[in-house]
Write an enzyme that holds these catalytic residues in place. Structure first.
Site, short mmCIF file in Angstrom:
data_model
loop_
_atom_site.label_atom_id
_atom_site.label_comp_id
_atom_site.label_asym_id
_atom_site.label_seq_id
_atom_site.Cartn_x
_atom_site.Cartn_y
_atom_site.Cartn_z
N LYS A 109 29.15 -44.23 3.99
CA LYS A 109 27.86 -44.79 4.40
C LYS A 109 26.78 -44.10 3.59
CE LYS A 109 28.73 -43.64 8.67
NZ LYS A 109 28.45 -44.93 9.27
N ARG A 110 25.56 -44.57 3.71
CA ARG A 110 24.44 -43.95 3.01
C ARG A 110 24.38 -42.46 3.35
NH1 ARG A 110 19.00 -43.88 4.56
NH2 ARG A 110 19.53 -45.25 6.30
N LYS A 165 33.21 -52.80 10.46
CA LYS A 165 34.24 -53.11 9.47
C LYS A 165 35.49 -52.26 9.69
CE LYS A 165 30.59 -54.22 6.19
NZ LYS A 165 29.82 -53.74 5.02
N THR A 170 26.92 -51.02 10.25
CA THR A 170 27.86 -52.15 10.10
C THR A 170 29.22 -51.66 9.61
OG1 THR A 170 26.91 -52.58 7.90
CG2 THR A 170 26.13 -53.94 9.73
N LYS A 173 22.86 -39.09 9.14
CA LYS A 173 24.22 -39.64 9.16
C LYS A 173 25.26 -38.53 9.34
CE LYS A 173 23.19 -44.00 7.70
NZ LYS A 173 23.51 -45.25 8.41
N HIS A 176 14.75 -51.57 11.55
CA HIS A 176 16.08 -50.99 11.41
C HIS A 176 16.16 -49.53 11.82
CE1 HIS A 176 18.21 -54.28 9.29
NE2 HIS A 176 17.01 -54.59 8.86
#
Length: 438
Positions: A298-299, A413, A409, A304, A105
């Site tokens: 998100k995390r 969405k 992901t 990020k 990942h």
């Protein structure tokens, strides 16, 4: 007490040695229990249906390892087959390598684990014997079949015998032992082949594949935004799009239709009002559904780049403060929402969360700009909360440092719910752009 320690908290903090040991014990426990259960159930189903053949096991069972955390499944399965079932090395290895596959990942170190050899020998001596033998046979294979790769062996082999810090490279154990390695977005899979495992690709060119991540339209659109789903079904005159998203391209012919645009806007506003009500209940902050909803959930991680997002909010606030009241009236009001989870010992993530809350407090309490800008940290942002946030979004931030996002992901969405995606060309953003256009 030992069982309470192992089962008490999944993924304990590993900043200290005790945390690292507990995490390794958890990984072993979960792998061991799962494999023993799989073997037990496989034999149980075969009862009364002929003799048990281990050669059939890989055609009935698939073990997919997500990142390196379950890598102990490899030596564990080998041990069960040899020590408990009486198979020889070659047969056990054939069954294991045809049963187990590996999904990578990320290239971040926390998902490319390296365990201390001393710790492994202390806790799992038999499994280390098996890992040592796998490494030995891999080296022999290189010497025999690919002498041109001998200079690469120090980085390709499983055991790093650096005298200062000898470790077991779990990602290397995965690549050597599985039948398939996949990334989770086309770009990520290419990086795996061209950079991270480039030498292994030359040895096993067909082992490396791409399997782009995906989401379920049932949950991510039909369930969490029934208004928008009904509009899509009405204009496509079918519900089959729920199981075949390619049918959504049929909406393009109606893109300029005023009636569809009005229905779409109405559904979006209903979702925004629902979201505004939730935010007020959860945080006490009142937000304007007529403002632009700019969301990043998100995390929480440095790659990020929630920090970049909040710095952008500070910049917007600064510009707004420097405008005259007349100039501000010409701008688009914006509500920035940030949410997500973080690892318990990840200090910088906690600092980012605090900064978001502090900026939100400053902006919210500034009567000069709070009609034009709000910043909200969404607490306890789990899947259920995301199912409220995403349908109400109009702009979403997917701005990871390029080359570090495996796929993502949430970007899928947001896009599926009619939201514009602002993102780096990274992970699945690349494939979303190819499908949706710019």
């Amino acid at each position: 007490m030992v069982h309470l320690q192992i089962c008490g908290v999944l993924y304990p903090g590993d900043a200290k040695e005790n945390g690292k040991l507990l995490r390794l014990k958890q990984q072993f426990f979960l792998c061991s229990a799962s494999l023993q259960d799989i073997i037990f159930r496989s034999k149980e189903r075969k009862l009364g249906k002929g003799s048990w053949q281990w050669s059939e096991f890989p055609s009935k069972v698939a073990v997919q390892m997500n990142d390196t955390h379950p890598t102990l499944a490899i030596p564990k399965l080998m041990r069960l087959l040899m020590d408990e079932e009486g198979l020889g090395w070659d047969e056990a290895w054939d069954i294991t390598t045809r049963t187990v596959a590996y999904t990578n990942h990320t290239v971040l170190p926390d998902a490319l684990e390296k365990w201390s050899q001393a710790v492994m020998w202390k806790l799992l001596p038999r499994h280390m014997e098996i890992i040592e033998e796998i490494d030995k046979r891999f080296i022999a294979r290189i010497h025999k079949a690919r002498p041109d790769l001998e200079s690469k062996l120090p980085s390709m082999r499983i055991l790093d015998n650096n005298p200062q810090k000898p470790v077991v490279r779990m990602a290397n154990l995965c690549v050597v032992s599985v039948h398939t390695v996949n990334g989770v977005a086309q770009l990520r899979s290419e990086i795996l082949k061209s950079e991270l495992f480039a030498d292994n690709v030359s040895l096993w060119p067909t082992k490396f594949q791409n399997k782009s991540n995906g989401i379920t339209p049932h949950r991510c659109l039909r369930f969490c935004s029934p208004e928008l789903s009904s509009i899509i079904t009405k204009w496509l005159k079918t519900e089959e799009w729920i199981t075949n998203l390619d049918l959504l391209t049929g909406l393009r012919q109606f893109a300029d239709n005023v009636e569809l645009q009005a229905e779409w806007a109405s559904a979006k506003m209903a979702n925004k009002q629902h979201l505004a009500e939730y935010i007020e209940r959860a945080t006490g902050v009142s937000i304007d559904p007529n403002s632009l909803f700019d969301i990043q959930v998100k995390r929480i991680h440095e790659y990020k780049r929630q920090l970049l997002n909040i710095l952008g909010a500070i910049y917007i606030n600064k510009n707004s403060k420097e405008m005259s009241p007349e100039e501000r009236k010409k701008t688009t009001s914006r509500t920035i929402m940030i949410g997500g989870e973080a690892f318990v010992t990840y200090t910088n993530a906690k600092r980012i969360v605090k900064l978001v809350n502090d900026v939100g407090a400053v902006v919210t309490n500034d009567p000069e700009v709070n009609s034009y800008l709000k910043v909200v940290f969404v607490p306890n942002c789990d899947v259920s909360v995301a199912e409220i946030l995403i349908p109400g979004s109009e702009l979403s931030q997917h701005i990871s440092t390029a080359g570090m996002e495996a796929s993502g992901t949430s970007n899928m969405k947001f896009a599926l719910n009619g939201c514009l995606v602002t993102g780096t060309l990274d992970g699945a953003n690349v494939e979303i752009r190819e499908e949706n256009g710019e």
